[in-house]
Motif scaffolding. Sequence first.
Motif, PDB file in Angstrom:
ATOM      1  N   PRO A 177       0.823  -1.200   0.000  1.00 19.86           N
ATOM      2  CA  PRO A 177       0.000   0.000   0.000  1.00 19.86           C
ATOM      3  C   PRO A 177       0.866   1.264   0.000  1.00 19.86           C
ATOM      4  O   PRO A 177       1.885   1.330   0.683  1.00 19.86           O
ATOM      5  CB  PRO A 177      -0.795  -0.122   1.310  1.00 19.86           C
ATOM      6  CG  PRO A 177      -0.783  -1.580   1.629  1.00 19.86           C
ATOM      7  CD  PRO A 177       0.543  -2.078   1.144  1.00 19.86           C
ATOM      8  N   GLU A 178       0.443   2.272  -0.774  1.00 19.05           N
ATOM      9  CA  GLU A 178       1.197   3.512  -0.885  1.00 19.05           C
ATOM     10  C   GLU A 178       0.322   4.682  -0.453  1.00 19.05           C
ATOM     11  O   GLU A 178      -0.773   4.886  -0.992  1.00 19.05           O
ATOM     12  CB  GLU A 178       1.671   3.722  -2.323  1.00 19.05           C
ATOM     13  CG  GLU A 178       2.621   2.642  -2.816  1.00 19.05           C
ATOM     14  CD  GLU A 178       3.067   2.878  -4.238  1.00 19.05           C
ATOM     15  OE1 GLU A 178       2.630   3.878  -4.848  1.00 19.05           O
ATOM     16  OE2 GLU A 178       3.853   2.063  -4.762  1.00 19.05           O
ATOM     17  N   LEU A 179       0.802   5.452   0.523  1.00 23.86           N
ATOM     18  CA  LEU A 179       0.059   6.626   0.968  1.00 23.86           C
ATOM     19  C   LEU A 179      -0.132   7.599  -0.187  1.00 23.86           C
ATOM     20  O   LEU A 179       0.786   7.851  -0.968  1.00 23.86           O
ATOM     21  CB  LEU A 179       0.809   7.331   2.096  1.00 23.86           C
ATOM     22  CG  LEU A 179       0.626   6.820   3.518  1.00 23.86           C
ATOM     23  CD1 LEU A 179       1.471   7.645   4.481  1.00 23.86           C
ATOM     24  CD2 LEU A 179      -0.840   6.884   3.945  1.00 23.86           C
ATOM     25  N   THR A 180      -1.326   8.179  -0.282  1.00 30.61           N
ATOM     26  CA  THR A 180      -1.604   9.136  -1.341  1.00 30.61           C
ATOM     27  C   THR A 180      -1.342  10.573  -0.904  1.00 30.61           C
ATOM     28  O   THR A 180      -1.422  11.491  -1.717  1.00 30.61           O
ATOM     29  CB  THR A 180      -3.064   9.028  -1.798  1.00 30.61           C
ATOM     30  OG1 THR A 180      -3.926   9.330  -0.681  1.00 30.61           O
ATOM     31  CG2 THR A 180      -3.368   7.629  -2.299  1.00 30.61           C
ATOM     32  N   GLY A 181      -1.060  10.770   0.368  1.00 34.86           N
ATOM     33  CA  GLY A 181      -0.806  12.106   0.881  1.00 34.86           C
ATOM     34  C   GLY A 181      -0.798  12.070   2.397  1.00 34.86           C
ATOM     35  O   GLY A 181      -0.994  11.023   3.014  1.00 34.86           O
ATOM     36  N   PRO A 182      -0.570  13.227   3.028  1.00 32.55           N
ATOM     37  CA  PRO A 182      -0.544  13.254   4.496  1.00 32.55           C
ATOM     38  C   PRO A 182      -1.890  12.854   5.083  1.00 32.55           C
ATOM     39  O   PRO A 182      -2.939  13.188   4.524  1.00 32.55           O
ATOM     40  CB  PRO A 182      -0.227  14.725   4.810  1.00 32.55           C
ATOM     41  CG  PRO A 182       0.332  15.294   3.551  1.00 32.55           C
ATOM     42  CD  PRO A 182      -0.313  14.548   2.434  1.00 32.55           C
TER      43      PRO A 182
END
Length: 352
Positions: free
Chosen positions: A86-91
């Motif tokens: 999983p990759e964070l899309t933003g803060p």
Amino acid sequence: MTAAARAADGRRPRRAYIGSFTSAGGLGVLVAAVGEESGALTVIGAADDVPDPSYLTLSPEGDTLYAVGDTTPGAVAAYRVTSDKPELTGPPAAVGDGPTHLCLHAGHVLTADYGSGSVTAVPLRPDGTLAATASGKLRHTGSGPHPRRQQEPHAHQVLPDPSGRWFLGVDLGTDSVRVCALEDGVPVVHHETALRPGSGPRHLAFHPDGPDGSRVYVLNELAPTVTVCRWNAFEGLLEPLGETPVLPHAPEGDAYPSGLVVSPDGRFVWTATRGTDVLSVLAVEGAGLRLVTTVPCGGHWPRALAHAAGTLYVANERSGDVTWFTADPDTGVPVRGGSIEAPAASCVVLDV
């Protein structure tokens, strides 16, 4: 659908996403492949960007995963889940203290903030990412008779109704369920339904008996019971009808129900209870429920349940595993299939 058929139409293998408490040794958000025929899990990735991602939910398209950070102050994060990690899309966006649940509703992520007794709304951008700040917050008021657990509100779950018009907020601290709507991004109470004092409602689920979901089952943590309710989506009203025990006898020690799911055909309700570490099978009979039996949960301290394609998944927090069961289609009784290691597991969601 078989694995070959999924590959033929361009679909990847099914995935499961497991939340965990990093403060207790959890690995964050685990990604697992799901066996097409067996429902067995195989861990293939993880992400630990957000502390204590205790509860998760997926976008309808299955490409974005939302997680609460069960911390003080709390947070909600969005991940892209188009790969094994999983990759964070933003803060992450700030929400209330100690969020324990979240859902998607009317273009927003809603969080149930246990610590601050509130529901927070965070807008979604068109691409599914989170706005930088919340659009509104609803603070619950009230208390209950339990001297330790009900001195103040404790929002524990927030869930949209099948009509899409309302969302329901379950509050353990006030022994009530609030029927709410979003008005310009701000959660507003439409009606509050009082349950039995001291019952400590934790989670609810709708019966799949029509677009309005005319029956609702509320699992009570402080009294090991399920409250059956009538749901009127047209008026936005929830009416308690009665309670059914989830254990055959009064518990001798601690017993804290945690999660419940309803079978897709509406014939059974399954619940998990921590302390006694059992799964309960309840048969739906008319407007009520009947306890059929209980079986061991396969671990210790079952915090959450999930169901997909005839398989039940149990997140066993203190034994650090996720166990799966095949539910007998005639009796509803779960039969253990296997388990994977998942330290401090707190929930499981599946992409189908």
